[in-house]
Design a protein around this motif. Structure first.
Motif, PDB file in Angstrom:
ATOM      1  N   GLU A   1       0.842  -1.193   0.000  1.00 44.15           N
ATOM      2  CA  GLU A   1       0.000   0.000   0.000  1.00 44.15           C
ATOM      3  C   GLU A   1       0.878   1.243   0.000  1.00 44.15           C
ATOM      4  OE1 GLU A   1      -3.545   2.196   2.595  1.00 44.15           O
ATOM      5  OE2 GLU A   1      -2.689   0.294   3.289  1.00 44.15           O
ATOM      6  N   VAL A   2       0.516   2.217  -0.850  1.00 43.65           N
ATOM      7  CA  VAL A   2       1.269   3.464  -0.924  1.00 43.65           C
ATOM      8  C   VAL A   2       0.371   4.606  -0.444  1.00 43.65           C
ATOM      9  CG1 VAL A   2       2.761   2.656  -2.772  1.00 43.65           C
ATOM     10  CG2 VAL A   2       0.627   3.803  -3.353  1.00 43.65           C
ATOM     11  N   PHE A   3       1.019   5.699  -0.026  1.00 41.14           N
ATOM     12  CA  PHE A   3       0.316   6.816   0.599  1.00 41.14           C
ATOM     13  C   PHE A   3       0.620   8.106  -0.150  1.00 41.14           C
ATOM     14  CE2 PHE A   3       1.286   3.589   3.726  1.00 41.14           C
ATOM     15  CZ  PHE A   3       0.086   3.403   4.378  1.00 41.14           C
ATOM     16  N   ARG A   4      -0.215   9.117   0.093  1.00 42.81           N
ATOM     17  CA  ARG A   4      -0.023  10.432  -0.498  1.00 42.81           C
ATOM     18  C   ARG A   4       0.028  11.468   0.628  1.00 42.81           C
ATOM     19  NH1 ARG A   4      -3.191  11.886  -4.547  1.00 42.81           N
ATOM     20  NH2 ARG A   4      -4.071   9.852  -5.043  1.00 42.81           N
ATOM     21  N   PRO A   5       0.572  12.681   0.344  1.00 42.11           N
ATOM     22  CA  PRO A   5       0.582  13.741   1.372  1.00 42.11           C
ATOM     23  C   PRO A   5      -0.825  14.058   1.865  1.00 42.11           C
ATOM     24  CG  PRO A   5       2.047  14.310  -0.432  1.00 42.11           C
ATOM     25  CD  PRO A   5       1.300  13.079  -0.865  1.00 42.11           C
ATOM     26  N   LEU A   6      -0.918  14.563   3.101  1.00 39.07           N
ATOM     27  CA  LEU A   6      -2.209  14.770   3.758  1.00 39.07           C
ATOM     28  C   LEU A   6      -2.686  16.212   3.743  1.00 39.07           C
ATOM     29  CD1 LEU A   6      -1.574  12.515   6.892  1.00 39.07           C
ATOM     30  CD2 LEU A   6      -2.873  11.931   4.850  1.00 39.07           C
ATOM     31  N   LEU A   7      -1.776  17.190   3.549  1.00 36.19           N
ATOM     32  CA  LEU A   7      -2.161  18.598   3.623  1.00 36.19           C
ATOM     33  C   LEU A   7      -2.617  19.178   2.288  1.00 36.19           C
ATOM     34  CD1 LEU A   7       0.376  20.446   5.986  1.00 36.19           C
ATOM     35  CD2 LEU A   7      -2.037  19.943   6.388  1.00 36.19           C
ATOM     36  N   ILE A   8      -2.526  18.405   1.229  1.00 40.24           N
ATOM     37  CA  ILE A   8      -2.882  18.909  -0.099  1.00 40.24           C
ATOM     38  C   ILE A   8      -4.316  19.439  -0.094  1.00 40.24           C
ATOM     39  CG2 ILE A   8      -3.282  18.270  -2.498  1.00 40.24           C
ATOM     40  CD1 ILE A   8      -0.378  18.359  -1.899  1.00 40.24           C
ATOM     41  N   ARG A   9      -4.523  20.673  -0.584  1.00 41.64           N
ATOM     42  CA  ARG A   9      -5.868  21.252  -0.602  1.00 41.64           C
ATOM     43  C   ARG A   9      -6.304  21.693  -1.990  1.00 41.64           C
ATOM     44  NH1 ARG A   9      -5.141  26.769  -0.733  1.00 41.64           N
ATOM     45  NH2 ARG A   9      -3.076  27.483  -0.138  1.00 41.64           N
ATOM     46  N   SER A  10      -5.389  21.651  -2.985  1.00 44.64           N
ATOM     47  CA  SER A  10      -5.766  22.052  -4.343  1.00 44.64           C
ATOM     48  C   SER A  10      -4.990  21.230  -5.356  1.00 44.64           C
ATOM     49  CB  SER A  10      -5.505  23.550  -4.565  1.00 44.64           C
ATOM     50  OG  SER A  10      -4.117  23.821  -4.599  1.00 44.64           O
ATOM     51  N   GLY A  11      -5.557  21.113  -6.551  1.00 44.65           N
ATOM     52  CA  GLY A  11      -4.874  20.372  -7.605  1.00 44.65           C
ATOM     53  C   GLY A  11      -3.572  21.023  -8.014  1.00 44.65           C
ATOM     54  N   GLU A  12      -3.466  22.362  -7.873  1.00 43.96           N
ATOM     55  CA  GLU A  12      -2.231  23.049  -8.234  1.00 43.96           C
ATOM     56  C   GLU A  12      -1.060  22.617  -7.365  1.00 43.96           C
ATOM     57  OE1 GLU A  12      -5.207  24.280  -7.814  1.00 43.96           O
ATOM     58  OE2 GLU A  12      -5.530  26.193  -8.825  1.00 43.96           O
ATOM     59  N   GLN A  13      -1.322  22.270  -6.109  1.00 45.10           N
ATOM     60  CA  GLN A  13      -0.265  21.852  -5.182  1.00 45.10           C
ATOM     61  C   GLN A  13       0.155  20.403  -5.372  1.00 45.10           C
ATOM     62  OE1 GLN A  13      -2.560  22.494  -1.592  1.00 45.10           O
ATOM     63  NE2 GLN A  13      -1.102  24.044  -0.921  1.00 45.10           N
ATOM     64  N   GLU A  14      -0.724  19.605  -5.947  1.00 41.20           N
ATOM     65  CA  GLU A  14      -0.635  18.152  -5.801  1.00 41.20           C
ATOM     66  C   GLU A  14       0.611  17.526  -6.421  1.00 41.20           C
ATOM     67  OE1 GLU A  14      -3.379  14.483  -7.189  1.00 41.20           O
ATOM     68  OE2 GLU A  14      -4.376  16.087  -6.098  1.00 41.20           O
TER      69      GLU A  14
ATOM     70  N   GLY B   1      10.167   3.407   1.153  1.00 40.10           N
ATOM     71  CA  GLY B   1      11.059   2.289   0.871  1.00 40.10           C
ATOM     72  C   GLY B   1      10.434   0.981   1.319  1.00 40.10           C
ATOM     73  N   ALA B   2      10.626  -0.075   0.540  1.00 39.35           N
ATOM     74  CA  ALA B   2      10.007  -1.364   0.871  1.00 39.35           C
ATOM     75  C   ALA B   2      10.887  -2.509   0.394  1.00 39.35           C
ATOM     76  CB  ALA B   2       8.628  -1.469   0.236  1.00 39.35           C
ATOM     77  N   LEU B   3      10.929  -3.561   1.197  1.00 38.25           N
ATOM     78  CA  LEU B   3      11.628  -4.801   0.859  1.00 38.25           C
ATOM     79  C   LEU B   3      10.637  -5.953   0.882  1.00 38.25           C
ATOM     80  CD1 LEU B   3      14.982  -4.566   2.862  1.00 38.25           C
ATOM     81  CD2 LEU B   3      14.757  -4.672   0.369  1.00 38.25           C
ATOM     82  N   THR B   4      10.742  -6.827  -0.107  1.00 38.46           N
ATOM     83  CA  THR B   4       9.918  -8.037  -0.159  1.00 38.46           C
ATOM     84  C   THR B   4      10.824  -9.242  -0.402  1.00 38.46           C
ATOM     85  OG1 THR B   4       8.035  -6.832  -1.061  1.00 38.46           O
ATOM     86  CG2 THR B   4       8.014  -9.215  -1.296  1.00 38.46           C
TER      87      THR B   4
ATOM     88  N   SER C   1       7.929  -2.099   4.963  1.00 37.24           N
ATOM     89  CA  SER C   1       7.955  -0.818   4.262  1.00 37.24           C
ATOM     90  C   SER C   1       7.921   0.323   5.267  1.00 37.24           C
ATOM     91  CB  SER C   1       6.764  -0.701   3.303  1.00 37.24           C
ATOM     92  OG  SER C   1       5.534  -0.669   4.022  1.00 37.24           O
ATOM     93  N   ALA C   2       8.349   1.497   4.809  1.00 39.17           N
ATOM     94  CA  ALA C   2       8.323   2.705   5.643  1.00 39.17           C
ATOM     95  C   ALA C   2       7.999   3.900   4.762  1.00 39.17           C
ATOM     96  CB  ALA C   2       9.657   2.907   6.345  1.00 39.17           C
ATOM     97  N   PHE C   3       7.138   4.780   5.280  1.00 32.73           N
ATOM     98  CA  PHE C   3       6.736   5.994   4.569  1.00 32.73           C
ATOM     99  C   PHE C   3       6.963   7.181   5.487  1.00 32.73           C
ATOM    100  CE2 PHE C   3       3.294   9.137   3.965  1.00 32.73           C
ATOM    101  CZ  PHE C   3       3.576   9.566   2.676  1.00 32.73           C
TER     102      PHE C   3
END
Length: 803
Positions: free
Chosen positions: A179-192, A349-352, A368-370
């Protein structure tokens, strides 16, 4: 633990398969189609006997026969011509690979593979089409996903999407099983910036709009499952254009393979079409690598790494916007001072470690670590005038609310660390494919929010008080979340044939526990797929399951207001998971028309929702209520026509109709925020007759009106509807050199596959779409909604080189 290890040892020793014994021969191999894709569920039978086997999802089979006389093996599968192979006096270990030809022409291209019938709830596509897709977001897998049935998007600058009325947070994304994650503070498509998934590295994409298996995590809407490449030889590409650049290289050396990609994006060209005249300076950079190493014959070690840096600088100068109705047009003029500076830095980063016991069994360990460091900072003041004359200038006859001033301030910081470790396994026992897994995830998130807004209308500070000026709104947060999640699943996929046809039955149970809110959830899920013998071009499927959406961080945030009107965020540790029951019925039918191949797909669904945590949407940011105070439902039908609308190319048309409502604190018939009512998406590809060097790619979307609310107001306080989202993007690609061209035999060109020139026209029709609203307040606290329009028509160019 010793007992479990002993049982696993005995189990995998049993499924290793018996070695060839005296007087016996073991024949094994792979069955594939004309394109080399594995053919699953093909029957391999010793002719005129009951001895045989069935291929697995990788196309592998193994049968044991008596030595001596010659034997005849018969290979058969629905949708393919039968094949026979004669072996003269087989003995010992033999390898026999067979390629089967389809009964009818397969759909080809880069989309759904005809050799794989969709008997489960996952649709398979390939990623190559994204390279030529006209995408304002800079090229992403999600730009292709949003054209699927049941998926909608109303912001071309964002890679986020809604599935069947669900929120952006209800979609889970996996890359190579992680599973991958995205930033949490994003408030607009311009920032993304850039999506995590790199299309250049992607080999296969699987997507489910609901009813997915227990092996996938706890989300209520959809699954996007990405598999990265394992190159067999040196390959790569490089692209540069007005929106950025990207390059990747893949290689293979013995037991080691790697694929590494670098992406750079700047949306300055597109942002220049916005109505706010400003200095835009967005810089988005992403570096990813995926490596595999085979230290021993049955062992495989994988590493996935990602470093991303998103920086957004914004210095507004002025803005002019016309809005209102055809008979009552208003004009807004704004003069700005100040700037915004945001930084988002993420590392993953992730190891399998895989143990491939044999073709029937696999064990794995994953870790994994995020890490995400997010900073948002702005101080912007603005003086505005609203008028109804063409020049947009204030007049003496205007009412007081038509001139004013506001100042917005923010200093926001967020740091998130997510660490994960787990085990998974899968084994094929006859016609059963059993899978299991267990995970432990540690999360720590710290949040420092400081925001305030001052408003002044016609010389009055809002809210107006006799004892001095006050801010219109403020928000403060100083919180930390730390918790551990435990999850596990067990599932079985059972496939068999009968006189009626081929059945695929999947059932599983998933459970999880989070220490923060002390909640245990159990999620049973099941599906059935059927291909009838009387009509092999027809595939039917159904699914039902109980799905949860455990809170992560944003969902926990609950707004509180003190006696002085100050707003602060507290975390609700008693918040429980949102819950949804899925009922899905659908099918596919393949056919030929005008001597071309087509497939039509249809799915009807009903989702019963309860324990909802309601939210409002501003651009792409979600504001949750922070409590389980709602229930609702989503129901609809999704249709998709896929095929060769132009001979030799792939295109599709998706149509979705839906109704989604919620009840909040006893107030009924309120819309879900991502309920457009209807959605129509088109992906169309073409080439000039007799000249395939020049190709055309078109992406179009039409989506209904979404409900919006004023700031700090919920849907139970009233809502408005946006205008429909309408957008068409057109791309042309010309192959300057490639294939058998004489140029490709000269010098450095010998190492190249092709050179293409691309020309993209974004927002072909020049339609103004609104993603959010600027709310203007007068001295009587009446609010006027001024649309924030998205990007306009823009021409872009790029060059793509493949080797």
């Amino acid at each position: 633990m010793r007992i479990i290890l002993s049982l696993l040892t005995i189990l995998f020793a049993a499924i290793q398969g018996t070695q060839a014994q005296d007087g016996r021969a073991r024949i094994s191999g792979f069955v594939s189609d004309a394109d080399g894709n594995p053919v699953e569920l093909a029957i391999v039978q010793l002719k005129h006997t009951a001895v045989g086997a069935m291929t697995n999802e990788k196309g592998f089979y193994s049968v044991t026969v008596a030595t001596g006389d010659s034997v005849v093996l018969l290979f058969s599968c629905l949708g393919y011509n039968k094949a026979e192979r004669i072996l003269l006096k087989p003995s010992g270990e033999l390898r026999l690979n067979v390629r089967m030809n389809a009964l009818s022409f397969d759909l080809g291209g880069v989309s759904v593979s005809a050799s794989r019938r969709q008997t489960d709830m996952l649709e398979s596509i390939r990623a190559g089409q994204v390279k030529l897709l006209p995408d304002p977001a800079g090229g992403s897998i999600e730009s292709l996903v949003v054209t699927f049935a049941g998926v909608s998007s109303s912001n071309e600058m964002s890679s986020q999407y809604s599935v069947r009325g669900g929120s952006y947070d209800e979609n889970i994304v996996y890359v190579n099983g992680l599973e991958v994650f995205r930033p949490l503070l994003i408030r607009s498509g311009e920032q993304e910036g850039l999506s995590f998934v790199n299309p250049d590295l992607t080999e296969e994409v699987k997507f489910s709009a609901g009813g997915f298996e227990a092996r996938y995590g706890d989300k209520m809407s959809s699954v996007l499952d990405i598999a990265y490449k394992k190159p067999e030889q040196t390959e790569g590409s490089a692209s540069i254009g007005l929106l950025g650049a990207n390059a990747y290289v893949g290689s293979s050396a013995g037991t080691f393979t790697q694929v590494t990609g670098l992406r750079f994006k700047t949306a300055r060209l597109l942002l220049g079409t916005l109505e706010t005249d400003a200095q835009y300076d967005p810089v988005f950079v992403d570096l990813q690598t995926y490596m595999t190493w085979l230290p021993a014959p049955k062992w495989e070690l994988n590493f996935l790494g990602n470093v991303a840096s998103n920086t957004y600088r914004f210095i507004p100068r002025e803005r002019s916007t016309s809005f209102g109705t055809a008979t009552h047009v208003k004009n807004l003029r704004v003069s700005f001072e100040g700037q915004e500076h945001d930084r988002f830095r993420t590392q993953f980063g992730a190891l399998t470690l895989k143990y491939l016991a044999n073709a029937q069994a696999e064990l794995g360990l994953q870790a994994s670590a995020f890490n995400s460091m997010e900073h948002e900072s702005y101080d912007i003041s603005a003086a505005y005038w609203i008028s109804e004359d063409e020049a947009g200038e204030a007049t003496a006859s205007q009412s007081p609310f038509e001139a004013g001033y506001y100042h917005e301030h923010a200093r926001n910081r967020l740091h998130a660390v997510v660490m994960n470790a787990g085990h998974y396994g899968k084994v094929r026992l006859g016609v059963n494919s059993i899978g299991w897994g267990a995970n432990v995830q540690q999360e720590r998130i710290t949040d420092r929010i400081s925001e305030w807004e001052l408003r002044d209308s016609a010389g009055y500070s809002l809210p107006h008080r006799p004892d001095g000026p006050f801010v219109y709104s403020n928000l403060y947060s100083d919180n930390e979340v730390s918790g551990t999640r435990f999850s596990a699943y067990l599932q079985d996929v059972f496939k068999f044939r009968s006189r009626q046809g081929l059945f695929t039955i999947a059932g599983g149970l998933r459970g999880s526990y989070w220490t923060y809110n002390r909640e245990l959830i159990l999620s049973p899920r099941g599906s059935v797929g059927f291909i009838p013998n009387f009509e092999q071009d027809l595939t039917l499927r159904a699914a039902v399951g109980l799905y949860y959406q455990p809170p992560f961080y944003k969902e926990l945030r609950q707004l509180t207001v003190d006696q002085a009107g100050n707003r602060s965020i507290e975390l609700n540790s008693k918040l429980k998971s949102q819950r949804s029951i899925h009922f899905i019925l659908g099918g596919d039918y393949t056919f030929r028309m005008i001597d071309r191949n087509f497939k039509i797909s249809a799915e009807a669904y009903y989702k019963r929702l309860d324990r909802l945590n309601p939210y409002t949407v501003d651009n792409v940011k979600l504001y949750y209520y922070g409590e389980n105070c709602a229930s609702g439902y989503a129901a609809g039908i999704d249709l998709k026509l896929f095929g060769e609308m132009v001979a030799g190319t792939d295109s599709w048309l998706s149509i979705s109709l839906m109704k989604a409502e919620q009840e909040i604190r006893g107030i009924r018939h309120l819309p879900l925020p991502n309920n457009p009512g209807y959605n129509l998406s088109l992906y169309f590809s073409d080439y000039f007759p007799g000249y395939k060097r020049l190709t055309l790619h078109l992406r179009g979307m039409l989506s209904g009106r979404l409900p919006v609310t004023p700031p700090y107001k919920g849907y139970e306080s009233g809502f408005y509807r946006t205008t429909p989202y309408r957008r068409v993007d057109l791309g042309l690609a010309y192959e300057l050199a490639g294939g058998q061209d004489a140029l490709m035999d000269k010098g450095l060109f010998r190492k190249l596959k092709s050179i293409r020139l691309g020309l993209d026209l974004f927002n072909l029709l020049g339609i103004d779409n609104a993603s959010s609203y600027l709310w203007i307040t007068d001295v009587y606290s009446r609010q006027l909604a001024v649309p924030n329009y998205l990007t306009g028509r823009q021409l872009s160019a790029r060059v793509l080189v493949e080797f």
